[in-house]
Design an enzyme around this catalytic site. Sequence first.
Site, PDB file in Angstrom:
ATOM      1  N   PHE A 172       0.746  -1.164  -0.059  1.00 42.09           N
ATOM      2  CA  PHE A 172      -0.016   0.021  -0.040  1.00 42.09           C
ATOM      3  C   PHE A 172       0.891   1.150  -0.163  1.00 42.09           C
ATOM      4  O   PHE A 172       0.495   2.251   0.528  1.00 42.09           O
ATOM      5  CB  PHE A 172      -1.033   0.138   1.065  1.00 42.09           C
ATOM      6  CG  PHE A 172      -1.736  -1.252   1.149  1.00 42.09           C
ATOM      7  CD1 PHE A 172      -2.537  -1.618   0.293  1.00 42.09           C
ATOM      8  CD2 PHE A 172      -1.447  -2.252   2.314  1.00 42.09           C
ATOM      9  CE1 PHE A 172      -3.365  -2.875   0.327  1.00 42.09           C
ATOM     10  CE2 PHE A 172      -2.389  -3.289   2.281  1.00 42.09           C
ATOM     11  CZ  PHE A 172      -3.115  -3.674   1.489  1.00 42.09           C
ATOM     12  N   ARG A 173       1.787   1.053  -0.599  1.00 43.97           N
ATOM     13  CA  ARG A 173       2.813   2.397  -0.707  1.00 43.97           C
ATOM     14  C   ARG A 173       3.443   2.964   0.622  1.00 43.97           C
ATOM     15  O   ARG A 173       3.722   3.900   0.789  1.00 43.97           O
ATOM     16  CB  ARG A 173       2.437   3.485  -1.550  1.00 43.97           C
ATOM     17  CG  ARG A 173       2.061   2.661  -2.898  1.00 43.97           C
ATOM     18  CD  ARG A 173       2.071   4.102  -4.187  1.00 43.97           C
ATOM     19  NE  ARG A 173       2.401   3.694  -5.439  1.00 43.97           N
ATOM     20  CZ  ARG A 173       1.266   2.935  -6.011  1.00 43.97           C
ATOM     21  NH1 ARG A 173       0.112   2.706  -5.741  1.00 43.97           N
ATOM     22  NH2 ARG A 173       1.661   2.771  -7.454  1.00 43.97           N
TER      23      ARG A 173
END
Length: 194
Positions: A172-173
């Site tokens: 999710f970065r």
Amino acid sequence: MVAQNPFELFEYWFEKAKKNKNVKYPDAMNLATVSADGQPSNRNVLLKAWDEQGFVFYTNLTSRKGGEIAENAKVSLCFHWDDMDVQVRIEGVCEQVSDAQADAYFDSRALQSRIGAWASKQSQPLESHGHLLKRVAKAGLKLPMGKMHRPDFWSGYRVVPHRIEVMQMKDFRLHERREFLRNGNAWSEGLLYP
Ligand SMILES: Cc1cc2nc3c(=O)[nH]c(=O)nc-3n(C[C@H](O)[C@H](O)[C@H](O)COP(=O)(O)O)c2cc1C
């Protein structure tokens, strides 16, 4: 990985990259230089030696990168080991390696690569690929095979780092970014938002 300084961390990931069969060029690093009028340009070069003093690559000193480094020695390097989801960014200042170090590396290169270094006017306009092959053939005939000395327009640069950032990609970065800054001989470490 817990590290005392950025070099331990670099070594940890670089060794992993070298063992990883999916990483074709673990030693490829993208080098950014900036021209006198502020235009950045980048290209890949190969890391040929490194230690706490810096990261060394070899090139033609009269190439575009060589000209830009002569005007502005501040450069940056970026490794991306895709298969490992790791990026390493290095900012620093270029200095030329000693003639002895450049000679030793040049002498270790394959004969064809040494001839190529003599034949290529790196970064200058080329009429045709055939023209290059002719220059290679000519250089090969002219040069003494036994001891082919290094051209004076070809050497190595050491990027002496003052900032090193190691980023490990996360889901999710929410990546982990570890920033190391040099303070004299010591390095401080902090985290950055991704
Ligand atoms: C994986 C890879 C490694 C490279 N390694 C070098 C290198 O070590 N030295 C070099 O001069 N050029 C190397 N090149 C070629 C450069 O990317 C570039 O085309 C060349 O140096 C001319 O750049 P310049 O005109 O900006 O000076 C490499 C290219 C690739 C794709």
